[in-house]
Design a protein around this motif. Sequence first.
Motif, mmCIF file in Angstrom:
data_model
loop_
_atom_site.group_PDB
_atom_site.id
_atom_site.type_symbol
_atom_site.label_atom_id
_atom_site.label_comp_id
_atom_site.label_asym_id
_atom_site.label_seq_id
_atom_site.Cartn_x
_atom_site.Cartn_y
_atom_site.Cartn_z
ATOM 1 N N GLU A 82 99.058 82.457 54.151
ATOM 2 C CA GLU A 82 100.146 82.759 53.225
ATOM 3 C C GLU A 82 100.423 84.259 53.243
ATOM 4 O O GLU A 82 99.479 85.065 53.234
ATOM 5 N N ASP A 121 110.933 89.113 55.413
ATOM 6 C CA ASP A 121 112.020 88.168 55.114
ATOM 7 C C ASP A 121 112.424 87.392 56.359
ATOM 8 O O ASP A 121 112.712 86.183 56.295
ATOM 9 N N ALA A 174 110.019 84.641 57.104
ATOM 10 C CA ALA A 174 110.203 83.521 56.182
ATOM 11 C C ALA A 174 111.449 82.702 56.510
ATOM 12 O O ALA A 174 111.468 81.484 56.295
ATOM 13 N N ALA A 180 108.551 83.110 62.782
ATOM 14 C CA ALA A 180 107.330 82.506 62.255
ATOM 15 C C ALA A 180 106.458 81.960 63.383
ATOM 16 O O ALA A 180 105.228 82.089 63.357
ATOM 17 N N ARG A 187 106.745 87.553 46.025
ATOM 18 C CA ARG A 187 107.096 86.273 46.633
ATOM 19 C C ARG A 187 105.970 85.817 47.547
ATOM 20 O O ARG A 187 105.118 86.617 47.937
ATOM 21 N N HIS A 195 105.086 83.077 51.045
ATOM 22 C CA HIS A 195 105.590 82.195 52.093
ATOM 23 C C HIS A 195 104.427 81.765 52.971
ATOM 24 O O HIS A 195 103.638 82.580 53.436
ATOM 25 N N ARG A 196 104.312 80.456 53.217
ATOM 26 C CA ARG A 196 103.236 79.922 54.026
ATOM 27 C C ARG A 196 103.691 79.754 55.474
ATOM 28 O O ARG A 196 104.788 79.278 55.746
#
Length: 400
Positions: free
Chosen positions: A85, A378, A381, A387, A91, A93-94
Amino acid sequence: MTTTAPPLPARTTVGIVGGGPAGLLLARLLHRAGIDCAVLEARDRAYVEQRQRAGILEQGTVDALRSSGAAERLDREGLVHDGIELRWDRRAHRIDFPSLTGGRRVWVYAQTEVVKDLVALQLRDGAPLLFDAPVSAVSGAGTDRPVVHYAHGGAEHTLACDYVVGCDGYHGVTRKAVPEGELRTFERVYPYSWFGILADVPPSSDELVYAHSPRGFALLSMRSPRVSRLYLQVPGGTDPADWSDERIWDELDARFAVDGDWRLARGPITQKSVLPMRSSVTEPMRWGRVLLAGDAAHIVPPTGAKGLNLAAGDAVVLARAFEELARTGSTAGLDAYSDTCLRRVWRAEHFSWFMTTTLHTAPDQSAFDTRLQFSQLDRIAASPHAAAELALNYAGLPVG
């Protein structure tokens, strides 16, 4: 009953200096391939088995341990993780590894446990492994019979080898066997350190949490379902004694903060240490009959979880090369060893640099710099491609 290794022979095919993960895994792979080798370790067994280091194993490292017969306890006790994570600007995000990498995963299993497993197998099977055997020099690197000079039991000894593999770290003796000017080292020192703690409290997350914060980076990790491993970015030269337990937990709370009801569990802190952050790559990783592996050839900041995994990769490439030599007489694999490993090393160095500079707050950081970091996070994500790049590098690129 304690098992002891047999006396070291006067000569061997592969002399391994250093009984850390690289040296022990290489010895295990060579032993299973029927190739003579011997390991010399300067420290005693208890010290080697208690050295606290990395705790994340890539898919390729786990595959190598399984193929060497050294993963029985890993498969029973290791914690399988399918992602990490990221946190920034309150914030979260995984990153899901299997969906982004075609099924690759990572394991939480401490380096101390990997070493214990490999040592036990080495001693059980009788492959030569000698503790309390500091090496003073390696001579004849440019000849076809290099010699390792070491002390043991109050006496001086020599070990004649066809090849010597240095797994004895950046400050080890093996590097000094290469004539001055034949090796070139590239380095970067980061302007901060990691303050690490072990705590007797179940982890507050099932997976690792990497947190960007205006107060500095933080990492939530674990050693077991009951023991948490956590890190704080601190200035270089920080004295752990200056931090009370309450101050540590308060700072971790602040850095992991996200919108929502997530809370950090607190517990007794059993260990504190400060780890400097630096990168180093030495080229080439072979000169004559001397080859470098693990920290003797490269060091990475821990943000990318690459140190132990690069060492294991070196061992796998070397074992394949020595098997090729024994089977066919060809030195092609050994001749290509340095180039083969350095491609992966530099990729890992870049990934570790990326993770470090994206998530840490530099001492002179401006608001502009922070916005660039947010933009990168960002993008990870929002973009499956970004990613996937992170996931593929974190879970580990193919060896060789």
